[in-house]
Scaffold this motif. Sequence first.
Motif, mmCIF file in Angstrom:
data_model
loop_
_atom_site.group_PDB
_atom_site.id
_atom_site.type_symbol
_atom_site.label_atom_id
_atom_site.label_comp_id
_atom_site.label_asym_id
_atom_site.label_seq_id
_atom_site.Cartn_x
_atom_site.Cartn_y
_atom_site.Cartn_z
ATOM 1 N N ILE A 168 0.831 -1.206 0.000
ATOM 2 C CA ILE A 168 0.000 0.000 0.000
ATOM 3 C C ILE A 168 0.866 1.257 0.000
ATOM 4 O O ILE A 168 0.619 2.209 -0.752
ATOM 5 C CB ILE A 168 -0.947 -0.002 1.210
ATOM 6 N N ARG A 169 1.900 1.261 0.845
ATOM 7 C CA ARG A 169 2.793 2.428 0.886
ATOM 8 C C ARG A 169 3.458 2.663 -0.469
ATOM 9 O O ARG A 169 3.579 3.804 -0.931
ATOM 10 C CB ARG A 169 3.851 2.251 1.970
ATOM 11 N N SER A 170 3.888 1.595 -1.108
ATOM 12 C CA SER A 170 4.536 1.731 -2.410
ATOM 13 C C SER A 170 3.565 2.296 -3.443
ATOM 14 O O SER A 170 3.924 3.175 -4.237
ATOM 15 C CB SER A 170 5.079 0.379 -2.876
ATOM 16 N N ALA A 171 2.340 1.790 -3.451
ATOM 17 C CA ALA A 171 1.355 2.277 -4.415
ATOM 18 C C ALA A 171 1.096 3.772 -4.216
ATOM 19 O O ALA A 171 1.095 4.545 -5.193
ATOM 20 C CB ALA A 171 0.059 1.487 -4.273
ATOM 21 N N ILE A 172 0.893 4.180 -2.977
ATOM 22 C CA ILE A 172 0.640 5.598 -2.700
ATOM 23 C C ILE A 172 1.838 6.442 -3.127
ATOM 24 O O ILE A 172 1.683 7.536 -3.696
ATOM 25 C CB ILE A 172 0.318 5.805 -1.211
#
Length: 276
Positions: A95-99
Amino acid sequence: MASQSPIPVLVNGAAGKMGREVVKAVSQAQDMTLIGAVDRNPDYFGQDAGELAGCGTLEVPITNDFEPMLALTSQERQPGVMVDFTHPDGVYDNIRSAIAYGVRPVVGTTGLSPQQIQDLAEFADKASTGCLLVPNFSIGMVLLQQAAIQASQYFDHVEIIELHHNQKADAPSGTAIQTAQMLAELGKPFNPPGVTETEKLAGARGCQAEEGIRIHSIRLPGLIAHQEVIFGAPGQVYTLRHDTSDRACYMPGVLLAIRKVGQLKSLVYGLEKILA
Protein backbone atom coordinates in the motif's frame (compact mmCIF):
# COMPACT_ATOMS: atom_id res chain seq x y z
CA MET A 1 -17.78 15.21 -25.82
CA ALA A 2 -15.00 12.60 -25.83
CA SER A 3 -15.42 9.64 -23.54
CA GLN A 4 -13.12 9.35 -20.54
CA SER A 5 -10.15 7.00 -20.77
CA PRO A 6 -10.56 3.62 -19.06
CA ILE A 7 -9.30 3.30 -15.50
CA PRO A 8 -5.92 1.52 -15.55
CA VAL A 9 -5.87 -1.33 -13.05
CA LEU A 10 -2.96 -3.33 -11.65
CA VAL A 11 -3.95 -6.57 -9.88
CA ASN A 12 -1.55 -7.64 -7.13
CA GLY A 13 -2.02 -11.28 -6.16
CA ALA A 14 -3.37 -12.01 -9.63
CA ALA A 15 -2.76 -15.77 -9.48
CA GLY A 16 -4.73 -16.25 -6.26
CA LYS A 17 -8.38 -17.22 -6.13
CA MET A 18 -9.58 -13.68 -5.51
CA GLY A 19 -7.00 -12.21 -7.87
CA ARG A 20 -8.25 -14.34 -10.74
CA GLU A 21 -11.80 -13.16 -10.14
CA VAL A 22 -10.61 -9.55 -10.16
CA VAL A 23 -8.70 -10.07 -13.43
CA LYS A 24 -11.86 -11.49 -14.99
CA ALA A 25 -14.12 -8.71 -13.68
CA VAL A 26 -11.76 -5.89 -14.69
CA SER A 27 -11.22 -7.33 -18.17
CA GLN A 28 -15.00 -7.42 -18.69
CA ALA A 29 -15.64 -3.88 -17.40
CA GLN A 30 -15.90 -1.40 -20.27
CA ASP A 31 -14.57 1.51 -18.21
CA MET A 32 -11.40 -0.31 -17.04
CA THR A 33 -8.27 -1.75 -18.58
CA LEU A 34 -5.96 -4.33 -17.04
CA ILE A 35 -2.48 -2.80 -17.06
CA GLY A 36 -0.63 -5.49 -15.15
CA ALA A 37 -0.89 -8.67 -13.11
CA VAL A 38 1.57 -9.31 -10.28
CA ASP A 39 2.05 -12.40 -8.17
CA ARG A 40 4.96 -13.76 -6.14
CA ASN A 41 4.32 -17.43 -6.93
CA PRO A 42 6.97 -18.45 -9.51
CA ASP A 43 4.74 -21.24 -10.82
CA TYR A 44 2.70 -18.61 -12.67
CA PHE A 45 5.38 -16.24 -13.97
CA GLY A 46 4.90 -15.54 -17.66
CA GLN A 47 1.43 -17.06 -17.87
CA ASP A 48 -1.30 -14.94 -19.42
CA ALA A 49 -3.46 -13.51 -16.62
CA GLY A 50 -6.64 -13.87 -18.64
CA GLU A 51 -6.02 -17.50 -19.54
CA LEU A 52 -5.27 -18.28 -15.88
CA ALA A 53 -8.49 -16.53 -14.83
CA GLY A 54 -10.49 -18.41 -17.45
CA CYS A 55 -11.57 -15.36 -19.46
CA GLY A 56 -9.39 -15.75 -22.55
CA THR A 57 -6.09 -14.29 -23.68
CA LEU A 58 -5.48 -10.73 -22.45
CA GLU A 59 -1.80 -10.44 -23.39
CA VAL A 60 -1.01 -9.42 -19.81
CA PRO A 61 1.63 -11.77 -18.39
CA ILE A 62 1.91 -12.47 -14.69
CA THR A 63 5.11 -11.01 -13.30
CA ASN A 64 6.83 -10.48 -9.97
CA ASP A 65 8.00 -6.96 -10.92
CA PHE A 66 5.74 -5.08 -8.52
CA GLU A 67 7.38 -1.64 -8.44
CA PRO A 68 8.03 -1.46 -12.20
CA MET A 69 4.35 -2.28 -12.73
CA LEU A 70 3.37 0.46 -10.29
CA ALA A 71 5.54 2.88 -12.25
CA LEU A 72 3.86 1.81 -15.50
CA THR A 73 0.39 2.19 -13.98
CA SER A 74 1.23 5.68 -12.71
CA GLN A 75 2.11 6.85 -16.22
CA GLU A 76 -1.36 6.30 -17.66
CA ARG A 77 -3.62 9.22 -18.60
CA GLN A 78 -6.18 8.25 -15.97
CA PRO A 79 -5.17 7.86 -12.28
CA GLY A 80 -4.21 4.21 -11.83
CA VAL A 81 -5.60 1.76 -9.27
CA MET A 82 -3.90 -1.18 -7.58
CA VAL A 83 -6.20 -3.95 -6.37
CA ASP A 84 -4.44 -5.98 -3.67
CA PHE A 85 -5.41 -9.50 -2.62
CA THR A 86 -2.08 -10.78 -1.34
CA HIS A 87 -0.91 -11.68 2.18
CA PRO A 88 -0.97 -9.88 5.55
CA ASP A 89 2.83 -10.03 5.74
CA GLY A 90 3.36 -7.76 2.74
CA VAL A 91 0.21 -5.71 2.30
CA TYR A 92 1.40 -2.72 4.37
CA ASP A 93 4.47 -2.24 2.15
CA ASN A 94 2.36 -2.80 -0.97
CA ILE A 95 0.00 0.00 0.00
CA ARG A 96 2.79 2.43 0.89
CA SER A 97 4.54 1.73 -2.41
CA ALA A 98 1.35 2.28 -4.42
CA ILE A 99 0.64 5.60 -2.70
CA ALA A 100 4.26 6.69 -3.24
CA TYR A 101 3.78 6.12 -6.99
CA GLY A 102 0.46 7.96 -7.01
CA VAL A 103 -1.48 4.75 -7.64
CA ARG A 104 -4.73 4.40 -5.67
CA PRO A 105 -4.89 1.21 -3.58
CA VAL A 106 -8.09 -0.83 -3.31
CA VAL A 107 -7.25 -3.45 -0.71
CA GLY A 108 -9.08 -6.62 0.19
CA THR A 109 -6.15 -8.15 2.08
CA THR A 110 -6.81 -8.11 5.82
CA GLY A 111 -4.48 -8.44 8.80
CA LEU A 112 -3.27 -4.83 9.13
CA SER A 113 -2.86 -3.66 12.72
CA PRO A 114 -4.66 -0.50 13.94
CA GLN A 115 -1.29 1.27 14.06
CA GLN A 116 -0.49 0.28 10.48
CA ILE A 117 -3.87 1.56 9.32
CA GLN A 118 -3.24 4.84 11.13
CA ASP A 119 0.21 5.17 9.56
CA LEU A 120 -1.23 4.51 6.10
CA ALA A 121 -4.01 7.04 6.68
CA GLU A 122 -1.44 9.71 7.54
CA PHE A 123 0.67 8.79 4.50
CA ALA A 124 -2.37 8.94 2.18
CA ASP A 125 -3.40 12.30 3.64
CA LYS A 126 0.05 13.78 3.02
CA ALA A 127 -0.01 12.48 -0.55
CA SER A 128 -3.68 13.52 -1.08
CA THR A 129 -4.17 10.06 -2.55
CA GLY A 130 -7.30 7.98 -2.15
CA CYS A 131 -7.01 4.55 -0.56
CA LEU A 132 -9.77 2.06 0.17
CA LEU A 133 -9.35 -0.70 2.76
CA VAL A 134 -12.29 -3.07 2.49
CA PRO A 135 -12.48 -6.09 4.80
CA ASN A 136 -15.40 -7.48 2.79
CA PHE A 137 -16.58 -6.45 -0.69
CA SER A 138 -19.94 -8.22 -0.46
CA ILE A 139 -23.04 -6.00 -0.50
CA GLY A 140 -24.79 -8.71 1.54
CA MET A 141 -22.22 -8.34 4.32
CA VAL A 142 -22.79 -4.59 4.43
CA LEU A 143 -26.51 -5.24 4.87
CA LEU A 144 -25.78 -7.77 7.63
CA GLN A 145 -23.65 -5.23 9.49
CA GLN A 146 -26.35 -2.59 9.20
CA ALA A 147 -28.92 -5.03 10.56
CA ALA A 148 -26.55 -5.92 13.42
CA ILE A 149 -26.18 -2.26 14.37
CA GLN A 150 -29.97 -1.92 14.46
CA ALA A 151 -30.38 -5.08 16.56
CA SER A 152 -27.63 -4.10 19.01
CA GLN A 153 -29.75 -1.22 20.25
CA TYR A 154 -32.17 -3.77 21.74
CA PHE A 155 -29.88 -6.67 22.75
CA ASP A 156 -27.15 -6.59 25.38
CA HIS A 157 -25.60 -9.97 24.52
CA VAL A 158 -23.88 -10.68 21.21
CA GLU A 159 -21.14 -12.95 19.85
CA ILE A 160 -19.64 -13.25 16.38
CA ILE A 161 -18.67 -16.47 14.61
CA GLU A 162 -16.63 -16.23 11.40
CA LEU A 163 -15.91 -19.26 9.22
CA HIS A 164 -13.33 -19.32 6.41
CA HIS A 165 -11.35 -21.71 4.25
CA ASN A 166 -8.21 -23.15 5.81
CA GLN A 167 -5.88 -21.13 3.54
CA LYS A 168 -6.81 -17.86 5.23
CA ALA A 169 -3.72 -16.60 7.06
CA ASP A 170 -5.21 -14.19 9.62
CA ALA A 171 -7.72 -14.67 12.42
CA PRO A 172 -10.12 -13.25 13.34
CA SER A 173 -11.17 -12.12 9.88
CA GLY A 174 -11.04 -8.43 9.08
CA THR A 175 -14.79 -8.52 8.52
CA ALA A 176 -15.46 -9.89 12.00
CA ILE A 177 -13.16 -7.31 13.57
CA GLN A 178 -14.87 -4.55 11.61
CA THR A 179 -18.32 -5.81 12.66
CA ALA A 180 -17.30 -5.79 16.32
CA GLN A 181 -15.88 -2.28 15.93
CA MET A 182 -19.11 -1.04 14.37
CA LEU A 183 -21.14 -2.44 17.27
CA ALA A 184 -18.68 -1.03 19.81
CA GLU A 185 -19.08 2.45 18.34
CA LEU A 186 -22.51 2.58 19.94
CA GLY A 187 -20.67 3.06 23.23
CA LYS A 188 -22.57 0.42 25.21
CA PRO A 189 -20.93 -2.55 26.93
CA PHE A 190 -22.09 -5.99 25.79
CA ASN A 191 -22.27 -9.36 27.49
CA PRO A 192 -22.50 -8.40 31.16
CA PRO A 193 -21.18 -11.46 33.06
CA GLY A 194 -23.71 -13.80 34.61
CA VAL A 195 -21.12 -16.10 36.14
CA THR A 196 -17.38 -16.30 36.75
CA GLU A 197 -16.10 -18.15 33.69
CA THR A 198 -13.21 -20.63 33.63
CA GLU A 199 -11.70 -21.78 30.34
CA LYS A 200 -10.60 -25.39 30.71
CA LEU A 201 -8.77 -24.98 27.40
CA ALA A 202 -7.30 -21.58 26.52
CA GLY A 203 -9.27 -19.82 23.82
CA ALA A 204 -12.44 -21.85 24.30
CA ARG A 205 -14.45 -18.64 24.57
CA GLY A 206 -12.83 -17.05 21.55
CA CYS A 207 -11.14 -13.67 21.62
CA GLN A 208 -12.58 -10.57 23.21
CA ALA A 209 -12.90 -7.45 21.07
CA GLU A 210 -14.07 -4.01 22.15
CA GLU A 211 -16.96 -3.61 24.61
CA GLY A 212 -16.87 -7.28 25.61
CA ILE A 213 -17.83 -8.66 22.18
CA ARG A 214 -16.42 -12.14 21.59
CA ILE A 215 -15.29 -13.43 18.18
CA HIS A 216 -14.85 -17.12 17.31
CA SER A 217 -12.87 -18.22 14.22
CA ILE A 218 -13.32 -21.48 12.31
CA ARG A 219 -10.99 -22.65 9.52
CA LEU A 220 -11.98 -25.65 7.39
CA PRO A 221 -11.57 -26.81 3.79
CA GLY A 222 -14.85 -26.54 1.94
CA LEU A 223 -15.68 -23.14 3.39
CA ILE A 224 -15.22 -19.86 1.54
CA ALA A 225 -16.32 -16.96 3.78
CA HIS A 226 -19.20 -16.95 6.26
CA GLN A 227 -20.21 -14.92 9.30
CA GLU A 228 -22.84 -15.12 12.01
CA VAL A 229 -23.77 -12.40 14.47
CA ILE A 230 -25.81 -13.97 17.24
CA PHE A 231 -27.82 -11.87 19.69
CA GLY A 232 -29.34 -13.38 22.83
CA ALA A 233 -31.95 -12.26 25.34
CA PRO A 234 -34.22 -14.08 27.78
CA GLY A 235 -36.43 -16.39 25.76
CA GLN A 236 -35.04 -15.55 22.32
CA VAL A 237 -32.03 -15.72 20.00
CA TYR A 238 -31.66 -13.52 16.93
CA THR A 239 -29.15 -14.76 14.33
CA LEU A 240 -27.84 -12.86 11.33
CA ARG A 241 -25.80 -14.91 8.86
CA HIS A 242 -24.09 -14.27 5.55
CA ASP A 243 -22.77 -17.12 3.38
CA THR A 244 -20.50 -16.94 0.36
CA SER A 245 -20.78 -19.72 -2.23
CA ASP A 246 -18.82 -18.07 -5.06
CA ARG A 247 -16.12 -15.39 -4.97
CA ALA A 248 -17.89 -13.67 -7.86
CA CYS A 249 -20.17 -12.15 -5.21
CA TYR A 250 -17.37 -9.75 -4.26
CA MET A 251 -16.81 -8.37 -7.74
CA PRO A 252 -19.58 -5.71 -7.86
CA GLY A 253 -18.05 -4.26 -4.68
CA VAL A 254 -14.52 -4.44 -6.10
CA LEU A 255 -15.54 -2.67 -9.32
CA LEU A 256 -17.41 -0.02 -7.35
CA ALA A 257 -14.32 0.59 -5.20
CA ILE A 258 -12.11 0.92 -8.30
CA ARG A 259 -14.49 3.54 -9.70
CA LYS A 260 -14.78 5.47 -6.42
CA VAL A 261 -11.20 5.49 -5.12
CA GLY A 262 -10.09 8.04 -7.72
CA GLN A 263 -12.50 10.55 -6.18
CA LEU A 264 -10.93 10.23 -2.73
CA LYS A 265 -8.03 12.18 -1.23
CA SER A 266 -7.53 10.10 1.89
CA LEU A 267 -7.84 6.59 3.32
CA VAL A 268 -11.35 5.20 3.74
CA TYR A 269 -12.08 1.99 5.65
CA GLY A 270 -15.10 -0.11 4.70
CA LEU A 271 -17.28 -0.58 1.61
CA GLU A 272 -20.27 1.00 3.36
CA LYS A 273 -18.51 4.39 3.28
CA ILE A 274 -18.70 4.58 -0.52
CA LEU A 275 -22.18 3.16 -1.08
CA ALA A 276 -24.63 5.79 -2.32
